[in-house]
Design an enzyme around this catalytic site. Structure first.
Site, PDB file in Angstrom:
ATOM      1  N   VAL A   1      -2.076  -0.071  -3.232  1.00  0.00           N
ATOM      2  CA  VAL A   1      -2.683   0.191  -3.657  1.00  0.00           C
ATOM      3  C   VAL A   1      -3.912  -1.213  -3.733  1.00  0.00           C
ATOM      4  CG1 VAL A   1      -5.056   1.356  -4.659  1.00  0.00           C
ATOM      5  CG2 VAL A   1      -3.211   2.233  -4.044  1.00  0.00           C
ATOM      6  N   CYS A   2      -2.359  -1.504  -5.302  1.00  0.00           N
ATOM      7  CA  CYS A   2      -3.043  -2.902  -6.355  1.00  0.00           C
ATOM      8  C   CYS A   2      -3.480  -4.367  -4.757  1.00  0.00           C
ATOM      9  CB  CYS A   2      -2.119  -3.252  -6.941  1.00  0.00           C
ATOM     10  SG  CYS A   2      -2.139  -2.521  -8.315  1.00  0.00           S
TER      11      CYS A   2
END
Length: 203
Positions: free
Chosen positions: A52-53
């Site tokens: 996700v980062c």
């Protein structure tokens, strides 16, 4: 020397200052929060080379010009080293990397900054997805913390930033739910607030 408060961090307080190493244009530089005489969006993320980062970091970088136009700097930060940050930036986006970023990526290897902002997950040993908006005089105006599995909205960050700037420029006004730039605000007293309610909530 870092200046961290002893009590739990709250909006309305001076944001904890810090000096740390960051990757800026693929170079290592020292950055100091209080040196930014502008608004700052400070966001924490768990770890480099995750999933996700990079979607969050890339989304903020791709829309950096919109924040810059609002006199705002973005600072991304995690507990990884500056060497890990650089390696991630030098990795192509199609391979899960970041490519070039338009804002500094800060290293919090000693976990002091994430502790000061109360986003450090002690079991994980990394930060949750905390996002903080700090105004031009260093006061914390907005704070949100997401759990690990879902990312944040650049649109909502911009909307909140614009609302903060509007009420600071117009201290006799407040912004109602879902306010957008150019839409109606409210005068916060029992009589004049009825102007807003009469226009926006009547059907």
């Amino acid at each position: 020397m870092n200046n961290y408060p002893e009590s739990c961090l709250r909006v309305g307080q001076i944001a904890p200052d810090f000096t740390a190493t960051a990757v800026v244009n693929r170079q290592f530089q020292k950055v100091k929060l209080s040196s930014y005489r502008k608004y700052v969006v400070l966001f924490f993320y768990p770890l480099d080379f995750t999933f996700v980062c990079p979607t969050e970091l890339i989304a903020f970088s791709d829309r950096y010009a919109e924040f810059e136009a609002l006199n705002t700097e973005i600072l991304g930060i995690s507990v990884d080293s500056e060497f890990s940050h650089l390696a991630w930036i030098e990795t192509e986006r199609k391979m899960g990397g970041l490519g070039d970023l338009n804002y500094p990526l800060v290293s919090d290897l000693k976990k002091e900054i994430s502790t000061a902002y109360n986003v450090l997950d002690p079991d994980l040993g990394a930060a949750l997805r905390g996002l903080f908006i700090i105004d031009r005089v260093g006061v914390l105006q907005h704070a949100t913390i997401n759990n690990l599995s879902f990312g944040r909205s650049v649109d909502e960050t911009l909307r909140v930033l614009q609302a903060i700037q509007h009420v600071q420029a117009n201290p006799n006004e407040v912004c109602p739910a879902d306010w957008q730039p150019g839409s109606q605000t409210m005068i916060p007293n029992p009589i004049e607030s009825k102007v807003y309610f009469g226009r926006s909530l009547s059907s």
